[in-house]
Design a protein around this motif. Structure first.
Motif, PDB file in Angstrom:
ATOM      1  N   LEU A   1       0.838  -1.208   0.000  1.00  0.00           N
ATOM      2  CA  LEU A   1       0.000   0.000   0.000  1.00  0.00           C
ATOM      3  C   LEU A   1       0.874   1.260   0.000  1.00  0.00           C
ATOM      4  O   LEU A   1       0.533   2.258  -0.643  1.00  0.00           O
ATOM      5  N   LEU A   2       2.019   1.200   0.675  1.00  0.00           N
ATOM      6  CA  LEU A   2       2.925   2.365   0.623  1.00  0.00           C
ATOM      7  C   LEU A   2       3.457   2.536  -0.809  1.00  0.00           C
ATOM      8  O   LEU A   2       3.543   3.657  -1.323  1.00  0.00           O
ATOM      9  N   HIS A   3       3.814   1.404  -1.448  1.00  0.00           N
ATOM     10  CA  HIS A   3       4.286   1.489  -2.841  1.00  0.00           C
ATOM     11  C   HIS A   3       3.199   2.074  -3.739  1.00  0.00           C
ATOM     12  O   HIS A   3       3.470   2.869  -4.634  1.00  0.00           O
ATOM     13  N   ARG A   4       1.951   1.648  -3.474  1.00  0.00           N
ATOM     14  CA  ARG A   4       0.847   2.152  -4.297  1.00  0.00           C
ATOM     15  C   ARG A   4       0.703   3.669  -4.126  1.00  0.00           C
ATOM     16  O   ARG A   4       0.480   4.403  -5.101  1.00  0.00           O
ATOM     17  N   ILE A   5       0.814   4.130  -2.870  1.00  0.00           N
ATOM     18  CA  ILE A   5       0.695   5.580  -2.619  1.00  0.00           C
ATOM     19  C   ILE A   5       1.846   6.302  -3.329  1.00  0.00           C
ATOM     20  O   ILE A   5       1.649   7.351  -3.947  1.00  0.00           O
ATOM     21  N   ASN A   6       3.048   5.730  -3.254  1.00  0.00           N
ATOM     22  CA  ASN A   6       4.193   6.342  -3.957  1.00  0.00           C
ATOM     23  C   ASN A   6       3.900   6.494  -5.447  1.00  0.00           C
ATOM     24  O   ASN A   6       4.100   7.553  -6.037  1.00  0.00           O
ATOM     25  N   ARG A   7       3.399   5.407  -6.025  1.00  0.00           N
ATOM     26  CA  ARG A   7       3.207   5.375  -7.486  1.00  0.00           C
ATOM     27  C   ARG A   7       2.039   6.259  -7.920  1.00  0.00           C
ATOM     28  O   ARG A   7       2.157   7.071  -8.824  1.00  0.00           O
ATOM     29  N   GLU A   8       0.900   6.101  -7.232  1.00  0.00           N
ATOM     30  CA  GLU A   8      -0.315   6.769  -7.726  1.00  0.00           C
ATOM     31  C   GLU A   8      -0.456   8.198  -7.226  1.00  0.00           C
ATOM     32  O   GLU A   8      -1.143   9.002  -7.843  1.00  0.00           O
ATOM     33  N   LEU A   9       0.186   8.504  -6.093  1.00  0.00           N
ATOM     34  CA  LEU A   9       0.019   9.854  -5.531  1.00  0.00           C
ATOM     35  C   LEU A   9       1.356  10.594  -5.443  1.00  0.00           C
ATOM     36  O   LEU A   9       1.469  11.596  -4.753  1.00  0.00           O
ATOM     37  N   GLN A  10       2.350  10.086  -6.148  1.00  0.00           N
ATOM     38  CA  GLN A  10       3.682  10.716  -6.194  1.00  0.00           C
ATOM     39  C   GLN A  10       4.219  10.989  -4.787  1.00  0.00           C
ATOM     40  O   GLN A  10       4.581  12.123  -4.448  1.00  0.00           O
ATOM     41  N   ALA A  11       4.246   9.928  -3.974  1.00  0.00           N
ATOM     42  CA  ALA A  11       4.781  10.057  -2.612  1.00  0.00           C
ATOM     43  C   ALA A  11       6.162   9.416  -2.549  1.00  0.00           C
ATOM     44  O   ALA A  11       6.648   8.841  -3.531  1.00  0.00           O
ATOM     45  N   ASP A  12       6.811   9.543  -1.383  1.00  0.00           N
ATOM     46  CA  ASP A  12       8.184   9.022  -1.285  1.00  0.00           C
ATOM     47  C   ASP A  12       8.394   8.187  -0.020  1.00  0.00           C
ATOM     48  O   ASP A  12       9.412   8.325   0.659  1.00  0.00           O
ATOM     49  N   PHE A  13       7.417   7.331   0.312  1.00  0.00           N
ATOM     50  CA  PHE A  13       7.626   6.393   1.418  1.00  0.00           C
ATOM     51  C   PHE A  13       8.840   5.523   1.110  1.00  0.00           C
ATOM     52  O   PHE A  13       8.970   5.002  -0.009  1.00  0.00           O
ATOM     53  N   ASP A  14       9.710   5.329   2.102  1.00  0.00           N
ATOM     54  CA  ASP A  14      10.824   4.385   1.987  1.00  0.00           C
ATOM     55  C   ASP A  14      10.485   3.217   2.927  1.00  0.00           C
ATOM     56  O   ASP A  14      10.537   3.377   4.152  1.00  0.00           O
ATOM     57  N   THR A  15      10.148   2.072   2.339  1.00  0.00           N
ATOM     58  CA  THR A  15       9.665   0.957   3.174  1.00  0.00           C
ATOM     59  C   THR A  15      10.774   0.432   4.096  1.00  0.00           C
ATOM     60  O   THR A  15      10.481  -0.227   5.085  1.00  0.00           O
ATOM     61  N   ASN A  16      12.041   0.727   3.786  1.00  0.00           N
ATOM     62  CA  ASN A  16      13.131   0.322   4.698  1.00  0.00           C
ATOM     63  C   ASN A  16      13.072   1.075   6.016  1.00  0.00           C
ATOM     64  O   ASN A  16      13.704   0.671   6.989  1.00  0.00           O
ATOM     65  N   LYS A  17      12.318   2.165   6.032  1.00  0.00           N
ATOM     66  CA  LYS A  17      12.247   2.974   7.251  1.00  0.00           C
ATOM     67  C   LYS A  17      10.991   2.675   8.066  1.00  0.00           C
ATOM     68  O   LYS A  17      10.596   3.456   8.936  1.00  0.00           O
ATOM     69  N   PHE A  18      10.329   1.570   7.723  1.00  0.00           N
ATOM     70  CA  PHE A  18       9.152   1.126   8.485  1.00  0.00           C
ATOM     71  C   PHE A  18       9.286  -0.366   8.776  1.00  0.00           C
ATOM     72  O   PHE A  18       9.919  -1.105   8.013  1.00  0.00           O
ATOM     73  N   GLU A  19       8.643  -0.781   9.860  1.00  0.00           N
ATOM     74  CA  GLU A  19       8.631  -2.198  10.206  1.00  0.00           C
ATOM     75  C   GLU A  19       7.176  -2.660  10.330  1.00  0.00           C
ATOM     76  O   GLU A  19       6.342  -1.931  10.886  1.00  0.00           O
ATOM     77  N   HIS A  20       6.904  -3.849   9.823  1.00  0.00           N
ATOM     78  CA  HIS A  20       5.553  -4.422   9.933  1.00  0.00           C
ATOM     79  C   HIS A  20       5.369  -4.974  11.343  1.00  0.00           C
ATOM     80  O   HIS A  20       6.210  -5.748  11.820  1.00  0.00           O
ATOM     81  N   TYR A  21       4.271  -4.589  12.018  1.00  0.00           N
ATOM     82  CA  TYR A  21       4.066  -4.980  13.415  1.00  0.00           C
ATOM     83  C   TYR A  21       2.632  -5.481  13.616  1.00  0.00           C
ATOM     84  O   TYR A  21       1.716  -4.711  13.906  1.00  0.00           O
ATOM     85  N   PRO A  22       2.427  -6.801  13.433  1.00  0.00           N
ATOM     86  CA  PRO A  22       1.092  -7.363  13.677  1.00  0.00           C
ATOM     87  C   PRO A  22       0.876  -7.627  15.162  1.00  0.00           C
ATOM     88  O   PRO A  22       1.833  -7.995  15.865  1.00  0.00           O
ATOM     89  N   THR A  23      -0.348  -7.438  15.641  1.00  0.00           N
ATOM     90  CA  THR A  23      -0.658  -7.657  17.065  1.00  0.00           C
ATOM     91  C   THR A  23      -1.955  -8.449  17.180  1.00  0.00           C
ATOM     92  O   THR A  23      -2.793  -8.403  16.281  1.00  0.00           O
ATOM     93  N   TYR A  24      -2.100  -9.152  18.303  1.00  0.00           N
ATOM     94  CA  TYR A  24      -3.403  -9.778  18.589  1.00  0.00           C
ATOM     95  C   TYR A  24      -3.687  -9.658  20.084  1.00  0.00           C
ATOM     96  O   TYR A  24      -2.836 -10.022  20.908  1.00  0.00           O
ATOM     97  N   ASP A  25      -4.869  -9.152  20.410  1.00  0.00           N
ATOM     98  CA  ASP A  25      -5.281  -9.024  21.811  1.00  0.00           C
ATOM     99  C   ASP A  25      -6.347 -10.083  22.089  1.00  0.00           C
ATOM    100  O   ASP A  25      -7.488  -9.955  21.633  1.00  0.00           O
ATOM    101  N   PRO A  26      -5.985 -11.151  22.829  1.00  0.00           N
ATOM    102  CA  PRO A  26      -6.953 -12.237  23.040  1.00  0.00           C
ATOM    103  C   PRO A  26      -8.172 -11.802  23.850  1.00  0.00           C
ATOM    104  O   PRO A  26      -9.217 -12.431  23.775  1.00  0.00           O
ATOM    105  N   ALA A  27      -8.047 -10.716  24.619  1.00  0.00           N
ATOM    106  CA  ALA A  27      -9.185 -10.271  25.429  1.00  0.00           C
ATOM    107  C   ALA A  27     -10.285  -9.682  24.551  1.00  0.00           C
ATOM    108  O   ALA A  27     -11.468  -9.944  24.748  1.00  0.00           O
ATOM    109  N   THR A  28      -9.900  -8.902  23.551  1.00  0.00           N
ATOM    110  CA  THR A  28     -10.922  -8.254  22.712  1.00  0.00           C
ATOM    111  C   THR A  28     -11.126  -8.983  21.389  1.00  0.00           C
ATOM    112  O   THR A  28     -12.100  -8.725  20.681  1.00  0.00           O
TER     113      THR A  28
END
Ligand code: AVI
Length: 329
Positions: free
Chosen positions: A228-255
């Motif tokens: 999605l960051l690549h898509r924003i870069n391409r379609e909206l002329q943005a400059d996200f650098d994916t090396n500067k972000f980390e994917h962080y999935p979470t799960y809360d068993p209570a909710t």
């Protein structure tokens, strides 16, 4: 640093891009930054999602496939019992690989019905119009290409029969509990007493199983988020650098909330076109998606809150997933 974005002069973008641009700016300037997960699904996102569904960690697809493969006879029987004569409408039909078992079963049972697959992708609908009647001789199909609610209105114009609505794939999980209630209430508004809804829920289970499903070892879900960051870069002329972000999935068993974030690894400023600058602080989170997990009680509560009565449930052999049949009251 606070940077106030300004909109481009009207007329410089195509309408669809304008809406995408508006939604992205709205999300990235909110106090908790977020992106709307519906934008995951460009051509690359579709292909990555196909790969996710093949990942052994991502059990959801296999569970629902097992239910449809092995219990279509029981599901068809329930539909015929509770609805009598009906037409079948599917929200987000995709390639219909799961529903095809139910469609075939209904044809085998001699049920006289029309299948109305609804999908946002024109390509998906034209593929279905070609492939399904060849696969299931005798199937009557009327494809509807567009947004769910608009197309439900169209379906209502084409049939005066009872409706059986399919909303599978645990897509309801991509709404928060509150939004799911609103969505189901809206759906109910397009249906009549006696109509049916068959909807898929991913159930609460051991937290590690759930977390792993959104954190596959091959990194496909990570790539799906970064796309999605690549898509924003391409379609909206943005400059996200994916090396500067980390994917962080979470799960809360209570909710039961399984949420994915991207975490900024440093202080940085993202540019979108020439007009917009978005500051990210080190460790700031960008909220990407919820995949809500349910208990059976919570599915029943949701039904009641939206004007439905649960009438049947179908499970995979591990009881990790359920397709619930609800009747409009
Ligand atoms: C489409 N939807 C039900 C998937 C889910 O499980 O929430 C989307 C997905 N996101 C990451 N993996 C799969």
């Amino acid at each position: 640093m606070t940077v106030i974005p300004t909109m481009l002069a009207p007329g410089k973008r195509k309408p669809a891009t304008d809406i995408f641009y508006h939604d992205v700016i709205q999300g990235l300037t909110a106090p908790q930054k977020y992106l709307d997960p519906k934008y995951f699904y460009d051509a690359t996102g579709d292909a990555l999602f196909q790969q996710i569904m093949q990942c052994h960690e991502y059990y959801l697809t296999g569970c629902e496939m097992e239910i449809l493969r092995q219990q279509s006879a029981q599901i068809a029987q329930a539909l015929q019992y509770y609805a009598g004569t009906f037409d079948l409408v599917e929200l987000g039909a995709g390639d219909a690989t799961k529903s095809v078992h139910l469609l075939q079963q209904l044809v085998n049972n001699g049920v006289d019905y029309t299948y109305f697959p609804i999908d946002i992708s024109a390509n998906v609908i034209s593929q279905l119009e070609k492939s399904l009647p060849a696969m299931i001789p005798g199937l009557r199909l009327h494809g509807l290409n567009g947004e769910y609610f608009h197309m439900l209105q169209q379906a209502n114009l084409h049939t005066s029969r009872k409706k059986v609505l399919l909303f599978m794939g645990a897509n309801i999980g991509n709404y928060s509990l509150h939004a799911a209630r609103t969505f189901c209430q809206q759906l109910r508004g397009y249906l009549q007493p006696g109509d049916l809804l068959l909807t898929g829920f991913d159930l609460k289970k051991h937290p590690k199983i759930i977390l792993n499903a959104y954190n596959d070892a091959a990194g496909i879900t990570r790539a799906f988020n970064f796309n999605l960051l690549h898509r924003i870069n391409r379609e909206l002329q943005a400059d996200f650098d994916t090396n500067k972000f980390e994917h962080y999935p979470t799960y809360d068993p209570a909710t039961g909330a399984c949420k994915s974030y991207l975490i900024s690894l440093e202080d940085q400023v993202i540019h979108i076109g020439k007009e917009v600058s978005i500051p990210f602080a080190e460790n700031e989170s960008l909220y990407m998606e919820i995949s809500q997990k349910y208990s059976l009680e919570e599915t029943d509560q949701l039904a009641a809150q939206a004007g439905f009565k649960p009438v049947a449930r179908f499970f995979d052999h591990r009881h990790w997933y359920t397709d619930c049949l609800w009747k409009c009251v």
